[in-house]
Design a protein around this motif. Sequence first.
Motif, mmCIF file in Angstrom:
data_model
loop_
_atom_site.group_PDB
_atom_site.id
_atom_site.type_symbol
_atom_site.label_atom_id
_atom_site.label_comp_id
_atom_site.label_asym_id
_atom_site.label_seq_id
_atom_site.Cartn_x
_atom_site.Cartn_y
_atom_site.Cartn_z
ATOM 1 N N VAL A 182 -2.536 -22.484 -6.169
ATOM 2 C CA VAL A 182 -2.320 -21.806 -4.882
ATOM 3 C C VAL A 182 -1.421 -20.589 -5.090
ATOM 4 C CG1 VAL A 182 -1.248 -22.016 -2.601
ATOM 5 C CG2 VAL A 182 -2.705 -23.849 -3.462
ATOM 6 N N LEU A 183 -0.343 -20.776 -5.868
ATOM 7 C CA LEU A 183 0.561 -19.659 -6.168
ATOM 8 C C LEU A 183 -0.155 -18.559 -6.945
ATOM 9 C CD1 LEU A 183 3.857 -21.548 -7.142
ATOM 10 C CD2 LEU A 183 3.285 -20.504 -4.942
ATOM 11 N N ASP A 184 -1.029 -18.954 -7.880
ATOM 12 C CA ASP A 184 -1.810 -17.976 -8.645
ATOM 13 C C ASP A 184 -2.624 -17.085 -7.717
ATOM 14 O OD1 ASP A 184 -0.923 -18.918 -11.080
ATOM 15 O OD2 ASP A 184 -2.702 -20.135 -11.481
ATOM 16 N N ASP A 185 -3.270 -17.701 -6.742
ATOM 17 C CA ASP A 185 -4.151 -16.950 -5.839
ATOM 18 C C ASP A 185 -3.358 -15.986 -4.957
ATOM 19 O OD1 ASP A 185 -6.189 -18.330 -6.978
ATOM 20 O OD2 ASP A 185 -6.632 -19.601 -5.252
ATOM 21 N N ILE A 186 -2.169 -16.431 -4.508
ATOM 22 C CA ILE A 186 -1.326 -15.551 -3.693
ATOM 23 C C ILE A 186 -0.825 -14.385 -4.543
ATOM 24 C CG2 ILE A 186 0.814 -15.390 -2.362
ATOM 25 C CD1 ILE A 186 0.447 -18.370 -1.682
ATOM 26 N N ALA A 187 -0.388 -14.686 -5.764
ATOM 27 C CA ALA A 187 0.112 -13.637 -6.667
ATOM 28 C C ALA A 187 -0.984 -12.635 -6.994
ATOM 29 C CB ALA A 187 0.654 -14.267 -7.944
ATOM 30 N N TYR A 188 -2.195 -13.121 -7.203
ATOM 31 C CA TYR A 188 -3.320 -12.230 -7.513
ATOM 32 C C TYR A 188 -3.556 -11.265 -6.352
ATOM 33 C CZ TYR A 188 -7.974 -10.672 -8.906
ATOM 34 O OH TYR A 188 -9.052 -9.898 -9.257
ATOM 35 N N LYS A 189 -3.510 -11.791 -5.125
ATOM 36 C CA LYS A 189 -3.712 -10.934 -3.952
ATOM 37 C C LYS A 189 -2.599 -9.907 -3.838
ATOM 38 C CE LYS A 189 -5.552 -9.367 -0.254
ATOM 39 N NZ LYS A 189 -6.789 -8.569 -0.359
ATOM 40 N N ALA A 190 -1.357 -10.340 -4.030
ATOM 41 C CA ALA A 190 -0.219 -9.424 -3.920
ATOM 42 C C ALA A 190 -0.289 -8.315 -4.965
ATOM 43 C CB ALA A 190 1.092 -10.200 -4.055
ATOM 44 N N ASP A 191 -0.801 -8.638 -6.154
ATOM 45 C CA ASP A 191 -0.882 -7.655 -7.242
ATOM 46 C C ASP A 191 -2.105 -6.743 -7.140
ATOM 47 O OD1 ASP A 191 1.459 -8.403 -8.511
ATOM 48 O OD2 ASP A 191 0.463 -9.939 -9.734
ATOM 49 N N ASN A 192 -3.145 -7.212 -6.455
ATOM 50 C CA ASN A 192 -4.408 -6.472 -6.429
ATOM 51 C C ASN A 192 -4.847 -6.083 -5.024
ATOM 52 O OD1 ASN A 192 -5.539 -6.771 -9.417
ATOM 53 N ND2 ASN A 192 -4.642 -8.738 -8.842
ATOM 54 N N ASP A 193 -3.899 -6.016 -4.108
ATOM 55 C CA ASP A 193 -4.229 -5.665 -2.727
ATOM 56 C C ASP A 193 -4.652 -4.197 -2.632
ATOM 57 O OD1 ASP A 193 -4.541 -6.107 -0.023
ATOM 58 O OD2 ASP A 193 -2.485 -5.526 0.438
ATOM 59 N N ASP A 194 -5.605 -3.923 -1.742
ATOM 60 C CA ASP A 194 -6.071 -2.544 -1.538
ATOM 61 C C ASP A 194 -4.967 -1.646 -0.992
ATOM 62 O OD1 ASP A 194 -8.566 -3.286 -2.415
ATOM 63 O OD2 ASP A 194 -9.316 -3.735 -0.405
ATOM 64 N N THR A 195 -4.023 -2.258 -0.266
ATOM 65 C CA THR A 195 -2.888 -1.503 0.273
ATOM 66 C C THR A 195 -1.610 -2.125 -0.307
ATOM 67 O OG1 THR A 195 -2.924 -2.944 2.222
ATOM 68 C CG2 THR A 195 -4.052 -0.817 2.397
ATOM 69 N N PRO A 196 -1.204 -1.713 -1.510
ATOM 70 C CA PRO A 196 -0.087 -2.367 -2.213
ATOM 71 C C PRO A 196 1.247 -2.330 -1.484
ATOM 72 C CG PRO A 196 -0.726 -0.310 -3.297
ATOM 73 C CD PRO A 196 -1.776 -0.596 -2.276
ATOM 74 N N ASP A 197 1.411 -1.380 -0.555
ATOM 75 C CA ASP A 197 2.680 -1.293 0.177
ATOM 76 C C ASP A 197 2.694 -2.166 1.421
ATOM 77 O OD1 ASP A 197 3.653 0.527 -1.657
ATOM 78 O OD2 ASP A 197 2.797 2.240 -0.576
ATOM 79 N N LYS A 198 1.545 -2.782 1.718
ATOM 80 C CA LYS A 198 1.458 -3.584 2.934
ATOM 81 C C LYS A 198 0.651 -4.850 2.655
ATOM 82 C CE LYS A 198 -0.287 -3.560 7.681
ATOM 83 N NZ LYS A 198 -1.151 -2.861 8.649
ATOM 84 N N LEU A 199 1.226 -5.977 2.999
ATOM 85 C CA LEU A 199 0.550 -7.257 2.821
ATOM 86 C C LEU A 199 0.650 -8.014 4.138
ATOM 87 C CD1 LEU A 199 -0.834 -8.977 0.586
ATOM 88 C CD2 LEU A 199 1.399 -10.026 0.177
ATOM 89 N N LEU B 297 -3.312 -15.766 3.542
ATOM 90 C CA LEU B 297 -4.048 -16.993 3.858
ATOM 91 C C LEU B 297 -5.479 -16.928 3.339
ATOM 92 C CD1 LEU B 297 -2.767 -17.717 7.487
ATOM 93 C CD2 LEU B 297 -1.995 -18.732 5.342
ATOM 94 N N ASP B 298 -6.102 -15.757 3.452
ATOM 95 C CA ASP B 298 -7.471 -15.589 2.938
ATOM 96 C C ASP B 298 -7.512 -15.772 1.423
ATOM 97 O OD1 ASP B 298 -8.441 -15.141 5.451
ATOM 98 O OD2 ASP B 298 -8.605 -12.962 5.240
ATOM 99 N N SER B 299 -6.413 -15.429 0.740
ATOM 100 C CA SER B 299 -6.398 -15.509 -0.729
ATOM 101 C C SER B 299 -6.551 -16.948 -1.214
ATOM 102 C CB SER B 299 -5.102 -14.905 -1.280
ATOM 103 O OG SER B 299 -3.983 -15.730 -1.005
ATOM 104 N N VAL B 300 -6.140 -17.922 -0.384
ATOM 105 C CA VAL B 300 -6.286 -19.330 -0.785
ATOM 106 C C VAL B 300 -7.503 -19.971 -0.144
ATOM 107 C CG1 VAL B 300 -3.825 -19.603 -1.238
ATOM 108 C CG2 VAL B 300 -4.714 -20.183 1.030
ATOM 109 N N GLY B 301 -8.218 -19.191 0.700
ATOM 110 C CA GLY B 301 -9.452 -19.680 1.296
ATOM 111 C C GLY B 301 -9.242 -20.258 2.676
#
Length: 200
Positions: free
Chosen positions: A14-31, A37-41
Amino acid sequence: MPPPHPEPLSFNEVLDDIAYKADNDDTPDKLTLGEVLDSVGRRTYGPLLLVIGLIAVSPLTALPGTTWLVAVLTLLVAGQMALGMKRIWLPRKARDMSLPPEGVKGAVEKSRGVAKVVDTLLKPRLTFLSKPPFVNLVALLVIGAALITFPLGLIPLAPLAPGLAVVFFGLGMTARDGLWLLLGTLAVGGAFWLAFPLIF
């Protein structure tokens, strides 16, 4: 970092999926909360409850009103879980809630040590408790944890009890571990014990 897991089965995944989203977000300055929640399904309730529970016991709840907002979100998810909905709906206002990307990354890294220990304790057992009809009872207990958060929100640190219960339920549902679902039930009982003097 590996791509998201199709269905996380452990705390670290679960932490891996959140970290992946935070690192690869289309808008890195905004999460947003919705993105996390979508990152974990949103087809499996366990990881979703786990993330919501982690927010409930995090320093984020020090912000005024956040405790009750998380409780409402928990109610929405648990209500849909009780109804057996296949895909979880969340209101746009909640999904658009902004989260600091660096803060999310920091929280993930700080949780790694705990996750490593917890994952050694997680395993499929008493799996019938994570399936119907028992899963509906789990959903009702999560609803109870969310409801009891409202009076406990008047006492400093008291909402940690129902928040911890939601974390346990999330872990139990994620790993199909009925023992953690029973621990969540005990934590809900403790939360009601704390709230009893406030209600009666």
